[in-house]
Design an enzyme around this catalytic site. Sequence first.
Site, short mmCIF file in Angstrom:
data_model
loop_
_atom_site.label_atom_id
_atom_site.label_comp_id
_atom_site.label_asym_id
_atom_site.label_seq_id
_atom_site.Cartn_x
_atom_site.Cartn_y
_atom_site.Cartn_z
N LEU A 193 -3.03 1.22 7.20
CA LEU A 193 -3.49 2.41 6.34
C LEU A 193 -2.93 2.46 5.19
O LEU A 193 -1.73 1.95 4.70
CB LEU A 193 -3.17 3.73 7.11
CG LEU A 193 -3.73 3.92 8.49
CD1 LEU A 193 -3.38 5.25 9.01
CD2 LEU A 193 -5.23 3.79 8.18
N SER A 220 0.83 -1.29 -0.12
CA SER A 220 -0.11 0.10 0.06
C SER A 220 0.99 1.26 0.07
O SER A 220 2.13 1.15 0.18
CB SER A 220 -0.73 -0.08 1.19
OG SER A 220 -0.21 0.37 2.37
N LEU A 259 5.30 -10.56 1.61
CA LEU A 259 5.79 -11.46 0.64
C LEU A 259 5.89 -12.70 1.24
O LEU A 259 6.40 -12.95 2.20
CB LEU A 259 7.23 -10.88 -0.01
CG LEU A 259 8.14 -11.98 -0.47
CD1 LEU A 259 7.50 -12.61 -1.84
CD2 LEU A 259 9.32 -11.54 -0.74
N HIS A 289 3.66 -4.99 2.72
CA HIS A 289 3.21 -5.58 4.09
C HIS A 289 3.80 -7.04 4.06
O HIS A 289 3.97 -7.46 5.29
CB HIS A 289 1.70 -5.56 3.88
CG HIS A 289 1.24 -4.21 4.18
ND1 HIS A 289 0.85 -3.69 5.06
CD2 HIS A 289 0.90 -3.29 3.23
CE1 HIS A 289 0.25 -2.29 5.33
NE2 HIS A 289 0.46 -2.16 4.04
N TYR A 309 16.81 -9.31 0.85
CA TYR A 309 16.35 -8.17 0.57
C TYR A 309 17.47 -7.14 -0.02
O TYR A 309 17.17 -6.44 -0.90
CB TYR A 309 15.59 -7.04 1.46
CG TYR A 309 14.15 -7.95 1.89
CD1 TYR A 309 13.18 -7.97 0.69
CD2 TYR A 309 13.94 -8.79 2.90
CE1 TYR A 309 11.93 -8.75 0.98
CE2 TYR A 309 12.67 -9.30 3.07
CZ TYR A 309 11.67 -9.40 2.10
OH TYR A 309 10.43 -9.91 2.51
C1 LIG Z 1 11.12 -15.55 2.49
C2 LIG Z 1 10.58 -16.03 1.12
C3 LIG Z 1 9.38 -15.12 0.49
C4 LIG Z 1 11.68 -16.36 0.23
O1 LIG Z 1 11.24 -17.00 -0.96
P1 LIG Z 1 11.89 -18.33 -1.80
O2 LIG Z 1 11.27 -18.46 -3.03
O3 LIG Z 1 11.89 -19.29 -0.96
O4 LIG Z 1 13.21 -17.83 -1.92
P2 LIG Z 1 14.34 -17.81 -3.09
O5 LIG Z 1 14.23 -19.14 -3.26
O6 LIG Z 1 14.08 -16.90 -4.07
O7 LIG Z 1 15.72 -17.63 -2.40
C5 LIG Z 1 15.94 -18.22 -1.55
C6 LIG Z 1 16.74 -17.30 -0.26
O8 LIG Z 1 15.87 -16.73 0.46
C7 LIG Z 1 16.52 -16.39 1.69
N1 LIG Z 1 15.78 -16.79 2.94
C8 LIG Z 1 14.60 -17.57 2.38
N2 LIG Z 1 13.99 -18.09 3.70
C9 LIG Z 1 15.02 -17.77 4.54
C10 LIG Z 1 15.07 -18.06 6.06
N3 LIG Z 1 13.96 -18.63 6.72
N4 LIG Z 1 16.10 -17.35 6.45
C11 LIG Z 1 16.94 -16.88 6.02
N5 LIG Z 1 17.22 -16.40 4.68
C12 LIG Z 1 15.95 -16.97 3.91
C13 LIG Z 1 17.83 -16.88 1.84
O9 LIG Z 1 18.51 -15.64 1.17
C14 LIG Z 1 17.74 -17.87 0.32
O10 LIG Z 1 19.12 -17.85 -0.16
P3 LIG Z 1 20.07 -19.29 0.14
O11 LIG Z 1 18.99 -20.43 -0.13
O12 LIG Z 1 21.08 -19.12 -1.12
O13 LIG Z 1 20.25 -18.99 1.43
C15 LIG Z 1 9.99 -17.56 1.59
O14 LIG Z 1 10.97 -18.48 1.97
C16 LIG Z 1 8.63 -17.54 2.16
O15 LIG Z 1 7.71 -17.14 1.96
N6 LIG Z 1 8.90 -17.39 3.75
C17 LIG Z 1 7.82 -17.47 4.68
C18 LIG Z 1 7.22 -16.17 4.62
C19 LIG Z 1 8.26 -15.18 5.16
O16 LIG Z 1 9.08 -15.21 5.89
N7 LIG Z 1 8.18 -14.01 4.35
C20 LIG Z 1 9.04 -12.74 4.27
C21 LIG Z 1 8.21 -11.74 5.08
S1 LIG Z 1 9.31 -10.61 5.38
#
Ligand SMILES: CC(C)(COP(=O)(O)OP(=O)(O)OC[C@H]1O[C@@H](n2cnc3c(N)ncnc32)[C@H](O)[C@@H]1OP(=O)(O)O)[C@@H](O)C(=O)NCCC(=O)NCCS
Length: 207
Positions: free
Chosen positions: A111, A97, A124, A122, A168
């Site tokens: 908001l 948002s 991902l 908010h 990030y």
């Molecule tokens: C975080 C999230 C969005 C990443 O999406 P993903 O498709 O698994 O990530 P990708 O495959 O594109 O990339 C993997 C990278 O994510 C990061 N990552 C994902 N989960 C992680 C965790 N629990 N702790 C640390 N790093 C993490 C690492 O950098 C990883 O890279 P590596 O495998 O080389 O260490 C996903 O794990 C998720 O949905 N997690 C649960 C919800 C969440 O925590 N969302 C973020 C809120 S801020």
Amino acid sequence: MPTQNTHPLKSIPLHLPPGILDSPSRQRRHTLPASEFRCLTPEDAPSVFEIEREAFISVSGTCPLYLDEIRHFLTLCPELSLGWFQEGRLVAFIIGSLWDEERLTQESLTLHRPGGHMAHLHVLAVHRTFRQQGKGSILLGRYLQHLGGQPAVRRAVLMCEDVLVPFYEKFGFQAVGPCAVTVGSLAFTELQCNLRRLASLRRNSGC
Ligand SMILES: CC(C)(COP(=O)(O)OP(=O)(O)OC[C@H]1O[C@@H](n2cnc3c(N)ncnc32)[C@H](O)[C@@H]1OP(=O)(O)O)[C@@H](O)C(=O)NCCC(=O)NCCS
């Protein structure tokens, strides 16, 4: 206020009325796309919440957005959301948002400030069975490009646990310090990304 009709990525979900016999050509047209990125609608809220329930509630007992808040943002600012669907099933999403202050506050959790120039991400999340396959990275990259196409949006901001800061940072976000927002006993780091700088870096690198 922006409307759904202006979404560059919006596509219309296909629904077949039950009992209608389709010709082969119609059936082909109703095949669900193997992979589709589009802005979310309030009707997607239950699928979003299902992923959140597993990703957050089962882990910490709370989540960034509850069902009514998901519907709220997808009604007010669907153009700040992006979903990845595979064969019609939601596999990953971002909901954002607009925010109009320099830093996030407790109020920014609920908001949408239409006059703001900062997209507040908010949430991902990637469905459990699709994690660690690069999907979160692909979706975030596409989302930032999508934001880059919205002239009013200059920066993106989010809060996350320290463990995810390096994730990030790969996308141009920079930590700006501890976030003023706390959720229960959870503390977060706030990160911001300058979208114009990101776009010019992309142009210079030819991506
Ligand atoms: C975080 C999230 C969005 C990443 O999406 P993903 O498709 O698994 O990530 P990708 O495959 O594109 O990339 C993997 C990278 O994510 C990061 N990552 C994902 N989960 C992680 C965790 N629990 N702790 C640390 N790093 C993490 C690492 O950098 C990883 O890279 P590596 O495998 O080389 O260490 C996903 O794990 C998720 O949905 N997690 C649960 C919800 C969440 O925590 N969302 C973020 C809120 S801020």
